[in-house]
Design an enzyme around this catalytic site. Structure first.
Site, PDB file in Angstrom:
ATOM      1  CG  ASN A   5      -1.698   1.216   1.441  1.00 25.83           C
ATOM      2  OD1 ASN A   5      -1.786   2.064   0.545  1.00 25.83           O
ATOM      3  ND2 ASN A   5      -2.320   1.346   2.611  1.00 25.83           N
ATOM      4  CD1 TRP A   6       3.388   0.897  -2.887  1.00 32.33           C
ATOM      5  CD2 TRP A   6       3.518   2.070  -4.790  1.00 32.33           C
ATOM      6  NE1 TRP A   6       4.052   0.123  -3.810  1.00 32.33           N
ATOM      7  CE2 TRP A   6       4.149   0.819  -4.996  1.00 32.33           C
ATOM      8  CE3 TRP A   6       3.480   2.969  -5.862  1.00 32.33           C
ATOM      9  CZ2 TRP A   6       4.735   0.466  -6.208  1.00 32.33           C
ATOM     10  CZ3 TRP A   6       4.059   2.614  -7.076  1.00 32.33           C
ATOM     11  CH2 TRP A   6       4.686   1.377  -7.244  1.00 32.33           C
ATOM     12  CE  LYS A   7      -0.140   3.223   4.771  1.00 34.50           C
ATOM     13  NZ  LYS A   7      -0.076   3.349   6.219  1.00 34.50           N
ATOM     14  CG  HIS A  90      -5.826   2.152   5.393  1.00 32.84           C
ATOM     15  ND1 HIS A  90      -5.375   3.062   6.328  1.00 32.84           N
ATOM     16  CD2 HIS A  90      -4.821   1.254   5.225  1.00 32.84           C
ATOM     17  CE1 HIS A  90      -4.147   2.735   6.687  1.00 32.84           C
ATOM     18  NE2 HIS A  90      -3.782   1.643   6.040  1.00 32.84           N
ATOM     19  CD  GLU A  92      -2.799   5.595   6.832  1.00 34.44           C
ATOM     20  OE1 GLU A  92      -2.847   5.667   5.588  1.00 34.44           O
ATOM     21  OE2 GLU A  92      -1.848   5.063   7.444  1.00 34.44           O
ATOM     22  CD  GLU A 160      -3.534  -2.351   7.404  1.00 31.09           C
ATOM     23  OE1 GLU A 160      -2.452  -2.632   6.883  1.00 31.09           O
ATOM     24  OE2 GLU A 160      -4.133  -1.297   7.182  1.00 31.09           O
ATOM     25  N   GLY A 166       2.683   2.227  10.795  1.00 31.37           N
ATOM     26  CA  GLY A 166       3.678   3.290  10.639  1.00 31.37           C
ATOM     27  C   GLY A 166       4.459   3.609  11.906  1.00 31.37           C
ATOM     28  CB  SER A 199       5.191  -1.780  11.958  1.00 30.92           C
ATOM     29  OG  SER A 199       4.890  -0.422  12.176  1.00 30.92           O
ATOM     30  N   GLY A 220       2.768  -1.209   4.265  1.00 26.32           N
ATOM     31  CA  GLY A 220       2.791   0.211   3.911  1.00 26.32           C
ATOM     32  C   GLY A 220       4.210   0.675   3.636  1.00 26.32           C
ATOM     33  N   GLY A 221       4.824   1.323   4.619  1.00 23.89           N
ATOM     34  CA  GLY A 221       6.150   1.930   4.466  1.00 23.89           C
ATOM     35  C   GLY A 221       7.174   1.049   3.766  1.00 23.89           C
TER      36      GLY A 221
END
Ligand code: PGA
Length: 239
Positions: A5-7, A90, A92, A160, A166, A199, A220-221
């Site tokens: 997930n590149w966000k 998600h 966010e 999640e 993150g 993470s 993600g990251g």
């Protein structure tokens, strides 16, 4: 299944370079790998990966039919652009745009109707966990899907925990196992993939993947760095 997930990251050149680098990763034939770039880069990226097994997904869409919805894209458009999945709910987006599972039902239905699969995210905040409500919160986020009458055969769930996203602090194996068991109990299907996200890194991946009931990861990251993303896929392979 390992999904990146590149966000809201990457400009065009970074995005295309990253997609080309993902194409060079090992184990693409044996692990289902997907990437969810920002919507603007979906089209060029589907061209880059078209002869590979890499799945491309959107990070969100609407379930509405085409019409007067300024700034939005719908499931049919995302599918037409070459996607095979859409991340929905998600944390966010739940936090920033007030998305709830109830509000997402028509989008889940629209995504399923196109033949894509929805990757529905659930998870509790730190406060909810500390007050002992984690299981109720996650079950509550899943329940609208179950009572909706939708055929959930094609759905993928990602657990999640918000406090792990993150932060560099992935949930413990025990927390993951307990929550995945709860998710599976609530959805009551044996065939549903339940991913873990929060993470996931080359350092945490082995622990995460050895947890009972985990079908892969939403990353993600670490998915923005191809060496780290490849190391996570390699960890899945040695599981
Ligand atoms: P993270 O994000 O891997 O950077 O924690 C995961 C996610 O939000 O999907």
């Amino acid at each position: 299944m390992i999904i990146g997930n590149w966000k809201m990251n990457t400009l065009r050149a970074d995005a295309l370079a990253l997609a080309n680098a993902v194409m060079e990763m090992e184990y693409l034939d044996s692990t289902r790998v997907g990437i969810c770039p920002p919507a603007l880069w979906i089209d060029p990226i589907t061209r880059i990966v078209k002869d590979s097994s890499i799945l491309v997904g959107a990070q969100d869409c609407l379930g509405d039919r085409a019409g007067a919805h300024t700034g939005c894209i719908n499931a049919a458009m995302v599918c037409d652009a070459g996607c095979s999945m859409v991340i929905l709910g998600h944390s966010e987006r739940r936090a920033r745009f007030g998305e709830t599972s109830e509000k997402l039902l028509n989008t889940v239905a629209a995504v399923l109707e196109t033949g894509m699969f929805p990757l529905v995210c659930v998870g509790e905040t730190k406060k909810q966990r500390e007050s002992g409500k984690a299981f109720d919160v996650v079950a509550g986020q899943l329940r609208p899907l179950l009572t909706s009458g939708l055929d959930l055969g094609g759905i993928v769930i990602a657990y999640e925990p918000v406090w792990a996203i993150g932060t560099g602090l992935s949930a413990s194996r025990k927390d993951i196992e307990e929550m995945h068991a709860t998710v599976r109990e609530v959805i009551n299907r044996n065939d549903t993939l339940v991913l873990y996200g929060g993470s996931v890194s080359p350092e945490s991946a082995d622990d995460v993947f050895n947890a009972e009931g985990v079908s892969g990861a939403l990353v993600g990251g670490a998915s923005l760095n191809v060496s780290k993303f490849a190391a996570i896929v390699a960890a899945w392979e040695r599981k």
